[in-house]
Design an enzyme around this catalytic site. Sequence first.
Site, PDB file in Angstrom:
ATOM      1  N   GLY A 294       0.828  -1.192   0.000  1.00 29.92           N
ATOM      2  CA  GLY A 294       0.000   0.000   0.000  1.00 29.92           C
ATOM      3  C   GLY A 294       0.865   1.244   0.000  1.00 29.92           C
ATOM      4  O   GLY A 294       2.058   1.200   0.310  1.00 29.92           O
ATOM      5  N   CYS A 295       0.266   2.360  -0.384  1.00 32.66           N
ATOM      6  CA  CYS A 295       1.035   3.605  -0.482  1.00 32.66           C
ATOM      7  C   CYS A 295       1.506   4.084   0.893  1.00 32.66           C
ATOM      8  O   CYS A 295       2.691   4.412   1.072  1.00 32.66           O
ATOM      9  CB  CYS A 295       0.214   4.690  -1.184  1.00 32.66           C
ATOM     10  SG  CYS A 295      -1.427   4.971  -0.491  1.00 32.66           S
ATOM     11  N   TYR A 296       0.608   4.118   1.864  1.00 32.26           N
ATOM     12  CA  TYR A 296       1.022   4.568   3.201  1.00 32.26           C
ATOM     13  C   TYR A 296       2.098   3.662   3.799  1.00 32.26           C
ATOM     14  O   TYR A 296       3.104   4.160   4.320  1.00 32.26           O
ATOM     15  CB  TYR A 296      -0.191   4.649   4.130  1.00 32.26           C
ATOM     16  CG  TYR A 296      -1.153   5.781   3.855  1.00 32.26           C
ATOM     17  CD1 TYR A 296      -0.736   7.119   3.941  1.00 32.26           C
ATOM     18  CD2 TYR A 296      -2.481   5.529   3.547  1.00 32.26           C
ATOM     19  CE1 TYR A 296      -1.637   8.156   3.713  1.00 32.26           C
ATOM     20  CE2 TYR A 296      -3.384   6.568   3.325  1.00 32.26           C
ATOM     21  CZ  TYR A 296      -2.961   7.885   3.408  1.00 32.26           C
ATOM     22  OH  TYR A 296      -3.841   8.905   3.188  1.00 32.26           O
TER      23      TYR A 296
END
Lengths: 346, 346, 346, 346
Positions: free
Chosen positions: D149-151
């Site tokens: 995921g990006c986070y």
Amino acid sequence: MLRIAICGGSGYTGGELLRILSGHPLITITTVTSERSAGKSVTDLFPNLHQYSNLTYELLRPGNILDKADMFFMALPHGESQEVVDFFFRKGKKVIDLSADYRLKDPKIYQQWYKVEHKFQKLLRRAVYGLPELYRKKLSETNLVANPGCYPTGAILGLYPSVKNKLIDITSIVIDSKSGTSGAGRKADIAFSYCEVNEGFKAYSVSTHRHTPEIEQELSLIAGKNIKVNFTPHLAPFDRGLLSTIYARLTKSIDTKRVLEVYKKEYINEPSIKILEEGRFPNVKNVRGTNYCEIGLAVNKRTNTLIVVTAIDNLMKGASGAAVQNMNIMMGFDEKTALDTAGLFP
Amino acid sequence: MLRIAICGGSGYTGGELLRILSGHPLITITTVTSERSAGKSVTDLFPNLHQYSNLTYELLRPGNILDKADMFFMALPHGESQEVVDFFFRKGKKVIDLSADYRLKDPKIYQQWYKVEHKFQKLLRRAVYGLPELYRKKLSETNLVANPGCYPTGAILGLYPSVKNKLIDITSIVIDSKSGTSGAGRKADIAFSYCEVNEGFKAYSVSTHRHTPEIEQELSLIAGKNIKVNFTPHLAPFDRGLLSTIYARLTKSIDTKRVLEVYKKEYINEPSIKILEEGRFPNVKNVRGTNYCEIGLAVNKRTNTLIVVTAIDNLMKGASGAAVQNMNIMMGFDEKTALDTAGLFP
Amino acid sequence: MLRIAICGGSGYTGGELLRILSGHPLITITTVTSERSAGKSVTDLFPNLHQYSNLTYELLRPGNILDKADMFFMALPHGESQEVVDFFFRKGKKVIDLSADYRLKDPKIYQQWYKVEHKFQKLLRRAVYGLPELYRKKLSETNLVANPGCYPTGAILGLYPSVKNKLIDITSIVIDSKSGTSGAGRKADIAFSYCEVNEGFKAYSVSTHRHTPEIEQELSLIAGKNIKVNFTPHLAPFDRGLLSTIYARLTKSIDTKRVLEVYKKEYINEPSIKILEEGRFPNVKNVRGTNYCEIGLAVNKRTNTLIVVTAIDNLMKGASGAAVQNMNIMMGFDEKTALDTAGLFP
Amino acid sequence: MLRIAICGGSGYTGGELLRILSGHPLITITTVTSERSAGKSVTDLFPNLHQYSNLTYELLRPGNILDKADMFFMALPHGESQEVVDFFFRKGKKVIDLSADYRLKDPKIYQQWYKVEHKFQKLLRRAVYGLPELYRKKLSETNLVANPGCYPTGAILGLYPSVKNKLIDITSIVIDSKSGTSGAGRKADIAFSYCEVNEGFKAYSVSTHRHTPEIEQELSLIAGKNIKVNFTPHLAPFDRGLLSTIYARLTKSIDTKRVLEVYKKEYINEPSIKILEEGRFPNVKNVRGTNYCEIGLAVNKRTNTLIVVTAIDNLMKGASGAAVQNMNIMMGFDEKTALDTAGLFP
């Protein structure tokens, strides 16, 4: 009618004072100064303020304007306020200083962070820190208000009930703040030009921002103990607004509902504070153009941490709105006069 | 106190009506409807409007709300207003319709551009087009106002003095308009999602936009001749504001100064019009949150063309501000009531 | 490897040249100059350009850098290019001048609009205007290219097929252009600071912009007649992109489909031109970071007017992308080298 | 040529895959699917991607496309990937899943946060978490990558050297992240419409965001101990970019310079990591359109806290760029192929 002078009225906080005061029925603005724009009309610099087309900037010559006003707002750069504030105060005038010059009680800390000596330490002791939620009574009795910084306002209002009620471990505080670009002032600087800021986002002055000692001073006074905080400001691509996300470890097991009760009780009569219901969190867009501080919070049970989020309009509750609120208190006006407007959305 | 109902109060124009009216001392809002949001409070949908936390949306059932209000603002989609307007009008209520349903005098043209038959043609003839600069007296005597579209407002106000005074060749008019995204309404549509609009700019409905016949109708009435215009709307990445750049060939040799005099004379008593000095041109940022229309203009001697630029806030003078101005006129209130606020800048 | 010098490499067009050329396999950048930033590395000024951390700005001393490069890109302010261009040209170097100094064929017109005398009129006559769509062959044979302005590129490409094929009345041309803020360059100026530009939109230099004679020169050459145009630039709140909406009366009855065929035929082999299908119009967001010019058009039958909309990235096809395209042509490289990248969306 | 299928290619991550891969010399895209847009061409949905005008979306029928590709990118919603991934994997294909379905090793935790049962637990154990900085060797040997995921990418890359080298108290971690709006995907939702997001800033999913367990899983694996973190995501008004400001108490006295050395050593050969010099901090604008993760850090001596700031482009290193990097590693291509472009600035 209370006669008002605004010293340093060509920047964004000066313009915002003029905008707010245009809706205040009990005052009249007699004087506005600007070193760069003397001779121009207010409307030249602020085309949104059509009503001031006949009000002209003059140079700040304290002796010349002394008799023209009863209340002096100082929107000058840090360091330049000290002496002028002292002059007007000694002449019996009421003064609200929007600079940092009279905020820090300890002149050594002032000098350490602002790299300027404080030459009016006696007066410094008489200045009242302009946060009505903490000092309303003192504000109603003083002639000199040190108007808070924008970041300290969002941070202190978010932490005050928790610190006062000893909900949190005061050694664990993290304040992560995001400010709209108007917080940097109105100036010619490539770093704040449109194409550098737009579509960007960055932290700056990490651990070194000058608002840190101001936050620590007030939190320490609330706690009765020395508090140090982690404070990181960020520059965000919007005009107005300041969101602070605040983290602190809880000292005991407590749930979100109960913490909300503590906050609501503490702020029950505060006209500028809006506590949001459980599950809701602030958005700077909701307070744009208003003097409100929105507060939302949640307890993270997994980490036993309290997260408080506050949103203000940095030019309103973070600067000029607070200044007018303080004026209203000093003068015995209804505190909300000229401040009770709905936010502009979208 | 004038009792007000807002039918269709969950979109941006409805919210803007609520925002403006929160500062109006002579009215009270008794009813607000929304088909999608019935049961919710206004503050749920507009967190900026804290003062309406006890005002709850209900379904639009005309019979149920008839007795609760004296003045009905209709902020419904085009086509859905026709019948409800007729109902309230027949019951003797005052109605301001913000949709397009009662703007076009010719029902055939309405049907041609909106693809809906007009079933209330008798009432259509009695509606007054809500541009006070053209129809103030009629507005003061009517019970039904057709509130103008945002693009027509900016275009007609920019052209009225020129057409009336026969300064321009009416076969040569070009209107190039740029609207903020709130003009598209509050809706779930990928085309208006943040990442599609931000950092973009485009023309749309080139030569086919529904506001075209509305512009032409009013300009033709002014000229006493049939006028066709080139009108191109553009979608721009800002919330509020509508700038129109208007071109028309001059019918004679005349300079900028003289044209400005014509405009100033024509609009001399207009509270919403600001004519800018020679060399100055409007910016949507200067009128944000206000009911002003800024007008700047120049004569291009090299091409013998007049260029007029107008800026309005599309939600204010372009919609809800104009509606309140019309209400003030209909009711005999001071026309500027609740509308005389300074713009929010920056 | 072609050795390249960039004179004036600290602004947005200089940075864009460096960005594009970082993907060009046949060149090497040996020199980059900046009067303000001499001694700093490119990466200091452009953190996005990590690959140039060892390339350091130096002062522009023509004699010192003469032997270090074969091709000189001039991204200097107008007026400052004249002499340096002459120096490098006389020494047998290839020069692409991104300033306006060698664009206007008539030195009197140059002096009239730029308020500077042209001292190198002989060289001026030898410069080729850098629009490959008009002058590809000449560009392949010259040592001096005058790279077009951003507004002229969007305007001329939108009008060329119409003027050439005599579709339009050349006395009726209106060019309404909207430019992203990077078009104003990288500079410290309050007028271009974030809070002044954001959420704003305005016309500027109405009828007086310096790109006007450049547009007129090229259109007149195409028409074989003297053409004057109405040209209004606007400042828009996005970084990159330039949209021009162009209006001209048609000389005969012709429909959209047929005009599209004329445009497609005229531009059939052009690698930078994208003609959109009927009913589609350009968006600056679609060409961001690319060297494309998108063109959409429609005939307004009601007014017998042609509306052409063009979109370019002002830093690419409007400046540095065009410069690299011109270099590729001058050098006999594949014209698309380093320019054939997909746009960044969103 | 490696034949590639993209399943779910109409959203922003799918479009970004197409954009990146248009510059990859060793692959060919044979198939792209979309349930909503089947029958349309890629260029219809992404006008910036002119090169795919002949590539048409089809419905995702796994059996039909099985033989058309060797490598399958899955850009489907969470929960919808599970079964299709299993299908292609069992058929011997290489799969990179951009959803969350194969990221969490513990199916109970997956079910707890995503409210979906994991039906392919055997395959789950074989998936490799696609962070090359941690798992490059495993990635080179697997047929199934769970793309992060990006986070988590921004958080883990910012904390990895500190956790691994035991610099910080792992019970004190605060991750405050700010994401551009493209992180919410391409969808019709009022909450992500332009006028709701623009000029706003808010926290969301406070303490409850689904990326939390992913961050905790990877940090716990690095530490060899169970780690819980405070993670707050924020929605920011820009298209691309993700900035994370990370706080953790230091376990010992150490200065900024020394921590920077630890980070530089740990990431010395990493092509996607840029460690900034002391006193410099990341900006999302510097990494836009690139696969870089910028890292800046400072020790706050007054509070004995480490502050690490990371910036990535959420669509690149935070999603599609990482996916292509993983593909390059899986296939033995140069890891930087198609990823070594300069960022688009401004």
